[in-house]
Design a protein around this motif. Structure first.
Motif, short mmCIF file in Angstrom:
data_model
loop_
_atom_site.label_atom_id
_atom_site.label_comp_id
_atom_site.label_asym_id
_atom_site.label_seq_id
_atom_site.Cartn_x
_atom_site.Cartn_y
_atom_site.Cartn_z
N PRO A 164 0.34 -6.02 -1.70
CA PRO A 164 -0.96 -6.64 -1.44
C PRO A 164 -1.69 -6.01 -0.24
CG PRO A 164 0.79 -8.30 -1.52
CD PRO A 164 1.46 -6.96 -1.46
N PRO A 202 -4.79 -14.01 2.31
CA PRO A 202 -4.14 -12.69 2.22
C PRO A 202 -3.13 -12.66 1.08
CG PRO A 202 -3.13 -13.99 3.96
CD PRO A 202 -4.24 -14.84 3.38
N ALA A 203 -2.62 -11.48 0.81
CA ALA A 203 -1.64 -11.25 -0.26
C ALA A 203 -2.28 -11.52 -1.61
CB ALA A 203 -0.38 -12.08 -0.06
N TYR A 217 -6.36 -3.74 12.05
CA TYR A 217 -5.12 -4.30 12.61
C TYR A 217 -4.45 -3.26 13.51
CZ TYR A 217 -0.60 -6.59 12.98
OH TYR A 217 0.52 -7.18 13.48
N MET A 273 2.65 0.97 8.93
CA MET A 273 2.88 1.25 7.51
C MET A 273 2.04 2.44 7.06
SD MET A 273 3.22 -2.57 5.81
CE MET A 273 4.24 -2.08 4.42
N GLY A 305 5.04 -4.26 10.69
CA GLY A 305 5.34 -4.16 9.26
C GLY A 305 4.34 -4.88 8.39
N LEU A 306 4.82 -5.77 7.56
CA LEU A 306 3.96 -6.47 6.60
C LEU A 306 2.86 -7.28 7.28
CD1 LEU A 306 6.63 -7.85 4.06
CD2 LEU A 306 5.29 -5.75 3.87
N LEU A 307 3.06 -7.64 8.56
CA LEU A 307 2.00 -8.38 9.26
C LEU A 307 0.70 -7.58 9.28
CD1 LEU A 307 3.96 -9.93 12.27
CD2 LEU A 307 3.28 -11.04 10.14
N ARG A 316 -0.67 -6.16 6.93
CA ARG A 316 -1.45 -6.26 5.69
C ARG A 316 -1.72 -7.71 5.30
NH1 ARG A 316 3.05 -4.17 1.20
NH2 ARG A 316 3.88 -6.22 0.72
N VAL A 317 -1.52 -8.65 6.23
CA VAL A 317 -1.81 -10.05 5.91
C VAL A 317 -2.72 -10.74 6.93
CG1 VAL A 317 0.31 -10.44 4.60
CG2 VAL A 317 0.29 -10.88 7.07
N SER A 318 -3.08 -10.05 8.00
CA SER A 318 -3.81 -10.73 9.07
C SER A 318 -5.23 -11.09 8.66
CB SER A 318 -3.85 -9.84 10.32
OG SER A 318 -4.67 -10.46 11.29
N VAL A 319 -5.51 -12.36 8.63
CA VAL A 319 -6.86 -12.83 8.31
C VAL A 319 -7.77 -12.63 9.53
CG1 VAL A 319 -8.25 -14.85 7.70
CG2 VAL A 319 -6.00 -14.51 6.65
#
Lengths: 394, 394
Positions: free
Chosen positions: B21, B78-79, B163, B188, B293-295, B297-300
């Motif tokens: 995502p 997110p996601a 980000y 990433m 890491g995955l954070l 690609r999820v930060s609103v």
């Protein structure tokens, strides 16, 4: 015993930062400087460059030279605008401290830090009493770890908690949308689980399973692996959030970074990677680890408004109290909840120096891997406004 | 060759997510659903649960059952609200795909993903041509990695870049305020250095030194250690930002997670920890690593407004184009800068399927560890509004 009196004391002020920064330590600096400007007793406002190092070297900054509109940026600047250090002052250092104070005619001293810094602050207070050097000393609390004693909570924690809570809830969306591996996230907090507990603040809203491990509970490998398998089997994805300081029953850390800081504490780190490796090795499941680390104490976007305002007030209260004659105290907060309200109090430094407030065991679930609702009632007001609404169409 | 025509085609629509995502993939979904509702030709709007898995299993969600105000939350969720997967479709799977399309009378198919997904999308387009099943197929681009070819940039990248840029600038405040260890942060991006390059977007505003390592340049250990020592000696603190995919000249990764994903790609991870260990072992300096890491690609909170709007428009454009008779294309963006303006274009799927756009070597400094200003001109408009003002009093 703290000396008190309203005798007017004219002279200069020094403020210093100690230990790791928080998102709002600069807000306390702003509050202190703004308050100091209101009091004619305080002549020059100095800041120490890089904390204790600056005091020992007589390396001070005249904060009066900055324009108000520039200083206002402190409220949204993370880390320490003065610089900080992890140098622990020893008995041999105190004569140099006193020499600096005399040289710059420092009569008001404010140390903005955590437990180690409050110990130093207390020693400087005792030094002033023992040597008869007239000085008013007030500690301003600061730690993301929330492990300072007596005070209800500590400036810095609200923002770090918001970072943990929001990051975990956002990550949970990802974990549940693409449940191909167990995701392990490591949070800061040293020996106290407060920040990690905040990562479960929105557990009831998460579209995936969650397991939470704090350093207050000894880590049990077999119990952990059984819980991972059980949660994974539900098919919703699994987020594991852990404190950097988790350790086995014999006290040995789950991961050892091999680094020791200036206060002699072991620097934690690497536990998430270690658990992720353990999951892959022992269960055959895929796993990955996230370690935002220092990012959890610098995020401006996730700074708590409540925390920012309280940090500013803590700085202002310290100066106001010193001008009114108080010395030998740390500023703290006492609070009411529903609705939330907080007010500053003064706590004798000797009560907080070196004490460490752990996360209450009664707020940890029987499974040792969940957080009870009582913590939510405690923590949620500290992170301030946050819109937790997400949508899933699955 | 893409078929085109304005012949009215009545039937149902299916949209699916593929791969990892982004913060804005749900915005593309929102844009597509809103646009579809404007066109009477499109009868039922379906979403596939967990991407290709949902198509193969005929596990579709009727998106018409959600209220508009609930769907509006997609813009800040997110996601993937539909769920995604990393399953690579093989030739053996395509009959099941066609069966699903026939069963649900799917005449409009939109696949929202990266290079692997565009390859799948192209195969489904070819399938429709070869079997004579009347279907309009449009790919909607999505990748934080920005490695999709032909298009100027890709929805998802602007937010991941914001980000990286903001996190690095905030972290730099911390690194310079307490310069006790070299801090290594891993970003990433797999084999492309776009996101890591964004971590240097505000290099000129940083109060510390920075070194940046992308996978486009072979990692040289001796050169790296010499650079670390040289930068550290300046006494301002040092932030090292690296791509998860950095590797030595012989192609071997700096760190090997030992994990392979569903597309057969090695899952990167652990490079920051490996370099941090290397610094401590080889230079005697202290070092620590951060791996959001995955954070990332999820930060609103760090979602780019520009990215969000473009992602929505990409989804809308896909539906509009299909209704107008287009098939076999991916939506892309062509742009003007100073001032920034973007517009959607259609790119034949065969041009983007499986192609990988690397970070341009001419934007990397001669030292192999810095980013040239040309990238800033390219990237800054994509992250949108951001107030980069911080204050240091040191």
């Amino acid at each position: 015993m703290c000396k008190e009196g309203a005798v007017m004391l004219k002279g200069n002020m020094l403020i210093a930062h100690g230990g790791g920064p928080t998102p709002v330590i600069n807000s306390s600096l702003l509050g202190a400087v703004r308050e100091a400007k209101l009091h004619g007793e305080i002549e020059t406002i100095y800041g120490a460059r890089f904390g204790a190092e600056g005091i020992l070297a007589g390396d001070l900054i005249d904060l009066g030279k900055f324009a108000d509109e520039d200083l206002a940026l402190l409220a949204k600047t993370p880390a320490s605008a003065l610089g900080s250090c992890r140098r622990k002052l020893t008995d041999a250092d105190y004569p140099a401290v006193l020499e600096c104070f005399k040289k710059f005619n420092i009569r008001y001293f404010f140390y903005n830090g955590g437990n180690d810094s409050m110990d130093t602050c207390n020693k400087i207070y005792n030094l002033s009493v023992e040597t008869g050097y007239e000085l008013r000393v007030i500690g301003i609390p600061k730690t993301i770890d929330n492990d300072l004693d007596v005070t209800d909570h500590c400036p810095g924690f609200g923002s770090a908690a918001k970072y943990a809570a929001v990051s975990a809830l956002e990550l949970a969306q990802d974990v549940s949308a693409l449940p191909i591996h167990v995701v392990v996230m490591e949070m800061m907090g040293r020996n106290a689980g407060w920040i990690t507990a905040a990562s479960a603040l929105y557990a009831d809203l998460m579209p995936c399973e969650q397991l939470v491990y704090l350093p207050e509970v000894a880590f049990d490998k077999e119990r952990f692996l059984a819980a991972v398998k059980e949660k994974w089997a539900k098919g919703r994805g699994l987020l594991v959030t852990i404190s950097e300081g988790i350790h086995y029953a014999d006290g040995s850390p789950v991961a050892d970074s091999g680094v020791v800081d200036g206060f002699g504490h072991k620097v934690p780190g690497g536990a998430a990677q270690a658990l992720s490796d353990m999951i892959m090795r022992e269960t055959g499941l895929k796993s990955r680890s996230e370690k935002p680390g220092l990012l959890g104490r610098v995020s401006v976007a996730l700074m708590s408004e409540v925390d920012q305002k309280e940090a500013e007030e803590a700085g202002a209260c310290a100066v106001r109290s010193a001008v009114a004659g108080k010395t030998g105290y740390m500023v703290g907060f006492e609070t009411a909840r529903e609705p939330y309200a907080s007010q500053t109090i003064l706590i004798p430094l000797e009560q907080v120096a070196n004490a460490e407030k752990k996360f209450p065991l009664e707020w940890i679930g029987d499974d040792g891997a969940s957080i009870r609702p009582a913590f939510k009632a405690y923590c949620e007001p500290l992170i301030g406004a946050y819109d937790s609404r997400f949508i899933s169409l699955r």
